[in-house]
Design an enzyme around this catalytic site. Sequence first.
Site, PDB file in Angstrom:
ATOM      1  N   ASN A  26       0.992  -1.275   0.026  1.00 26.56           N
ATOM      2  CA  ASN A  26       0.027  -0.116  -0.068  1.00 26.56           C
ATOM      3  C   ASN A  26       0.782   1.178   0.017  1.00 26.56           C
ATOM      4  O   ASN A  26       1.485   1.620   0.962  1.00 26.56           O
ATOM      5  CB  ASN A  26      -0.834   0.002   1.420  1.00 26.56           C
ATOM      6  CG  ASN A  26      -1.900   1.122   1.281  1.00 26.56           C
ATOM      7  OD1 ASN A  26      -1.947   2.224   0.485  1.00 26.56           O
ATOM      8  ND2 ASN A  26      -2.184   1.271   2.576  1.00 26.56           N
ATOM      9  N   LYS A  28       0.315   4.349  -0.438  1.00 27.31           N
ATOM     10  CA  LYS A  28      -0.284   5.410   0.319  1.00 27.31           C
ATOM     11  C   LYS A  28      -0.209   6.653  -0.460  1.00 27.31           C
ATOM     12  O   LYS A  28      -0.110   6.472  -2.019  1.00 27.31           O
ATOM     13  CB  LYS A  28       0.027   5.645   1.723  1.00 27.31           C
ATOM     14  CG  LYS A  28      -0.091   4.453   2.483  1.00 27.31           C
ATOM     15  CD  LYS A  28       0.019   4.677   3.938  1.00 27.31           C
ATOM     16  CE  LYS A  28      -0.325   3.190   4.697  1.00 27.31           C
ATOM     17  NZ  LYS A  28      -0.037   3.281   6.149  1.00 27.31           N
ATOM     18  N   HIS A 111      -9.643   1.327   4.615  1.00 25.06           N
ATOM     19  CA  HIS A 111      -8.543   1.539   5.335  1.00 25.06           C
ATOM     20  C   HIS A 111      -8.585   2.648   6.595  1.00 25.06           C
ATOM     21  O   HIS A 111      -9.458   3.533   6.444  1.00 25.06           O
ATOM     22  CB  HIS A 111      -7.215   2.150   4.456  1.00 25.06           C
ATOM     23  CG  HIS A 111      -5.937   2.065   4.859  1.00 25.06           C
ATOM     24  ND1 HIS A 111      -5.629   3.156   5.997  1.00 25.06           N
ATOM     25  CD2 HIS A 111      -5.051   1.266   5.044  1.00 25.06           C
ATOM     26  CE1 HIS A 111      -4.541   2.696   6.278  1.00 25.06           C
ATOM     27  NE2 HIS A 111      -3.769   1.484   5.827  1.00 25.06           N
ATOM     28  N   GLU A 113      -7.050   4.895   7.828  1.00 28.55           N
ATOM     29  CA  GLU A 113      -6.631   6.163   7.511  1.00 28.55           C
ATOM     30  C   GLU A 113      -7.853   6.987   6.727  1.00 28.55           C
ATOM     31  O   GLU A 113      -8.276   8.005   7.164  1.00 28.55           O
ATOM     32  CB  GLU A 113      -5.511   6.345   6.748  1.00 28.55           C
ATOM     33  CG  GLU A 113      -4.097   6.195   7.585  1.00 28.55           C
ATOM     34  CD  GLU A 113      -2.932   5.583   6.730  1.00 28.55           C
ATOM     35  OE1 GLU A 113      -2.933   5.686   5.552  1.00 28.55           O
ATOM     36  OE2 GLU A 113      -2.086   5.125   7.431  1.00 28.55           O
ATOM     37  N   GLU A 183      -6.221  -5.002   9.938  1.00 27.09           N
ATOM     38  CA  GLU A 183      -4.942  -3.839  10.447  1.00 27.09           C
ATOM     39  C   GLU A 183      -5.407  -3.307  11.616  1.00 27.09           C
ATOM     40  O   GLU A 183      -6.109  -2.321  11.582  1.00 27.09           O
ATOM     41  CB  GLU A 183      -4.938  -2.985   9.099  1.00 27.09           C
ATOM     42  CG  GLU A 183      -4.622  -3.499   8.074  1.00 27.09           C
ATOM     43  CD  GLU A 183      -3.812  -2.616   7.236  1.00 27.09           C
ATOM     44  OE1 GLU A 183      -2.590  -2.632   6.658  1.00 27.09           O
ATOM     45  OE2 GLU A 183      -4.603  -1.665   6.613  1.00 27.09           O
ATOM     46  N   GLY A 189       2.101   1.845  10.890  1.00 24.64           N
ATOM     47  CA  GLY A 189       3.125   3.098  10.912  1.00 24.64           C
ATOM     48  C   GLY A 189       3.793   3.255  12.194  1.00 24.64           C
ATOM     49  O   GLY A 189       4.390   4.249  12.377  1.00 24.64           O
ATOM     50  N   SER A 229       3.047  -2.458  10.365  1.00 22.91           N
ATOM     51  CA  SER A 229       4.266  -2.501  10.545  1.00 22.91           C
ATOM     52  C   SER A 229       4.947  -3.695  10.097  1.00 22.91           C
ATOM     53  O   SER A 229       5.729  -4.412  11.054  1.00 22.91           O
ATOM     54  CB  SER A 229       4.792  -2.025  12.034  1.00 22.91           C
ATOM     55  OG  SER A 229       4.297  -0.831  12.436  1.00 22.91           O
TER      56      SER A 229
HETATM   57  P1  PGA Z   1       2.503   0.188   7.531  1.00 23.75           P
HETATM   58  O1  PGA Z   1       0.929   0.329   7.009  1.00 23.75           O
HETATM   59  O2  PGA Z   1       3.184  -1.165   6.996  1.00 23.75           O
HETATM   60  O3  PGA Z   1       3.469   1.171   7.372  1.00 23.75           O
HETATM   61  O4  PGA Z   1       2.298  -0.074   9.171  1.00 23.75           O
HETATM   62  C1  PGA Z   1       0.218  -0.577   6.760  1.00 23.75           C
HETATM   63  C2  PGA Z   1      -0.800  -0.195   6.040  1.00 23.75           C
HETATM   64  O5  PGA Z   1      -1.501   1.049   6.422  1.00 23.75           O
HETATM   65  O6  PGA Z   1      -1.608  -0.952   5.120  1.00 23.75           O
END
Ligand code: PGA
Length: 270
Positions: A26, A28, A111, A113, A183, A189, A229
């Site tokens: 992903n 982003k 997601h 976010e 997730e 993150g 992560s």
């Molecule tokens: P990350 O993000 O691996 O940087 O934690 C995962 C995601 O948001 O899909």
Amino acid sequence: MDIKPILGCTIRFEQDVARDIIVIGNWKMHKTAHQAAEMIELLAPSVAGCQARPLLAVPFTAISAAVAAAKQTKIVIGAQNMHDAQEGPFTGEISALMLKEAGATFVLLGHSERRRLFGETDSVIHRKIVRALQDDLQPVLCIGETLREREEGRTEEVLSLQLEHVFTHVPKTAFSSVRIAYEPVWAIGTGKSATPQMVQKVHAFCRSCVKKIYDSTTAQAVAILYGGSVKAERVRELVSQDDVDGVLVGGASLEPASFAAIIQQCEGVR
Ligand code: PGA
């Protein structure tokens, strides 16, 4: 909540045979079209012989360039979001048909976010899932609990509600093209990944929710990925769990070497 049945939705998609391992990057809001093509050219040779299936969810403007760069490779390109309407006066939005024509085959929906920063509710996400299915894009539904919800012992309640709200009234035939990504919001993150044992427990629970909504064959067939992560050092133990069918990777998907290492670590697990 405004959830309506999908009428006449009979589209079928490619199934994951025996739940292959899937690794989705992903990106982003990272990478221009040029940077996307460059990364795919560097990544493709190192994943060419791997068993795991590499997918990349790229920014809208990079989809066409990414699809062209991925043409002779096994890398599959998708998007990170879309609107629930087929078309209309929605300035700045993008439709499933536009993504399809650009070459996307899948789309991330829900997601955390999008939920947290852009106010997307389960009801909106349900409508997006329905639209994606009707317009022939494979949805990857992201679900997860916040740190507070976990600390209050509400993880299962939160996840079962997210799944029920989104999939109630989605017919079983359409559901067969859906993938789910667990997730935990506190792991995205932050460098704090959930342990493989925690992830297995949650995935088995999510599978039981799918069984409740549909049936056990449907629950056994659905791919459930973990995200939060994910790094190469930990991926093998994660995907060795019975109910973990792959990973959704943010930060570590931005460099060819770190993303390729994650895909290579899945080798021979299934
Ligand atoms: P990350 O993000 O691996 O940087 O934690 C995962 C995601 O948001 O899909």
